[in-house]
Scaffold this active site. Structure first.
Site, short mmCIF file in Angstrom:
data_model
loop_
_atom_site.label_atom_id
_atom_site.label_comp_id
_atom_site.label_asym_id
_atom_site.label_seq_id
_atom_site.Cartn_x
_atom_site.Cartn_y
_atom_site.Cartn_z
CG HIS A 89 -2.39 -1.42 0.97
ND1 HIS A 89 -3.35 -0.85 1.70
CD2 HIS A 89 -2.08 -1.79 0.42
CE1 HIS A 89 -3.81 -1.55 1.47
NE2 HIS A 89 -3.35 -2.70 0.48
CD GLU A 91 -1.62 4.50 3.38
OE1 GLU A 91 -2.14 3.19 2.19
OE2 GLU A 91 -3.68 4.10 3.39
CB CYS A 115 -6.31 -0.75 5.15
SG CYS A 115 -4.55 -1.58 5.10
#
Ligand SMILES: Nc1ccn([C@H]2C[C@H](O)[C@@H](COP(=O)(O)O)O2)c(=O)n1
Ligand code: ZN
Length: 201
Positions: A89, A91, A115
């Site tokens: 992801h 991030e 998430c």
């Protein structure tokens, strides 16, 4: 937002510049343009207390996992053909791409609310605040878990409502007279390798 030289007042300070939040969120959105995910492209930008960008990332396959060989599908429940098995992801990529010693008290700008897996890494990295645009998965269990962890760990999160829906990047702005007279030729890049963000060669 974008004024042409003709209607711009050249004797006083510009007023239509990006404010900091817009600038950092736009940087995250620009990074997302590198993503190969056919469905959702997410970018993330980490900023330190001095408003310096210290990490950028987007969702993509891990190092050494070629993004034209690994599956980008999510239609199948067959684990090994589902992209969610593999994709890093935005991030997490921004955190591992950091160009400073640690991310204590930094802020993270990301298009979508993180998430639960990213929330764990965000907390452990020392990031203290998360700015996001969309919380479209707010009802999902993993988002509820993220918020539970952020609340417990004291990581603040705030939705940004941008002043305008679009920010246009126009390469011809820098040389208005010449570039607008030119036939539209493709922009040549000297980057021979289109590898992902971890490919440095
Ligand atoms: N905060 C987020 C949320 C999602 N992503 C990535 C993970 C996938 O590559 C894509 C979501 O795919 P979809 O289920 O919409 O097909 O976005 C992320 O990097 N950060
Ligand atoms: Zn995540």
């Amino acid at each position: 937002m974008n004024s042409t030289p003709k209607n711009r007042n050249l004797n006083s300070k510009r007023e239509d510049y990006l404010e900091w939040h817009e600038y950092f969120m736009a940087t995250a959105f620009l990074a997302a343009k590198r993503s190969k995910d056919p469905c959702t492209q997410v970018g993330a930008c980490i900023v330190n207390e001095d408003k310096v960008i210290v990490g950028i990332g987007y969702n993509g396959m891990p190092n050494g996992c070629p993004d034209d060989e690994f599956s980008w599908s999510k239609e199948t429940n067959q684990g090994l053909e589902n992209k969610h098995m593999y994709v890093c992801h935005a991030e997490v990529n921004a955190i591992v791409n950091k160009n400073c010693t640690n991310l204590k008290n930094c802020m993270l700008y990301v298009a979508l609310f993180p998430c639960n897996e990213c929330a764990k890494v965000i907390i452990q990295s020392g990031i203290k605040e998360v700015f996001y645009i969309s919380d479209k998965h707010a009802h999902k269990i993993y988002t509820i878990a993220s918020k539970k962890m952020f609340d417990a760990a004291g990581v603040k999160y705030r939705q940004l409502i941008p002043r305008q829906k679009q920010i246009v990047i126009d390469f011809s702005e820098i040389d208005w007279n010449n570039m607008n007279q030119m036939p539209s030729t493709p922009i040549k890049s000297n980057m021979t390798n289109d590898g992902d963000q971890q490919d440095r060669d």
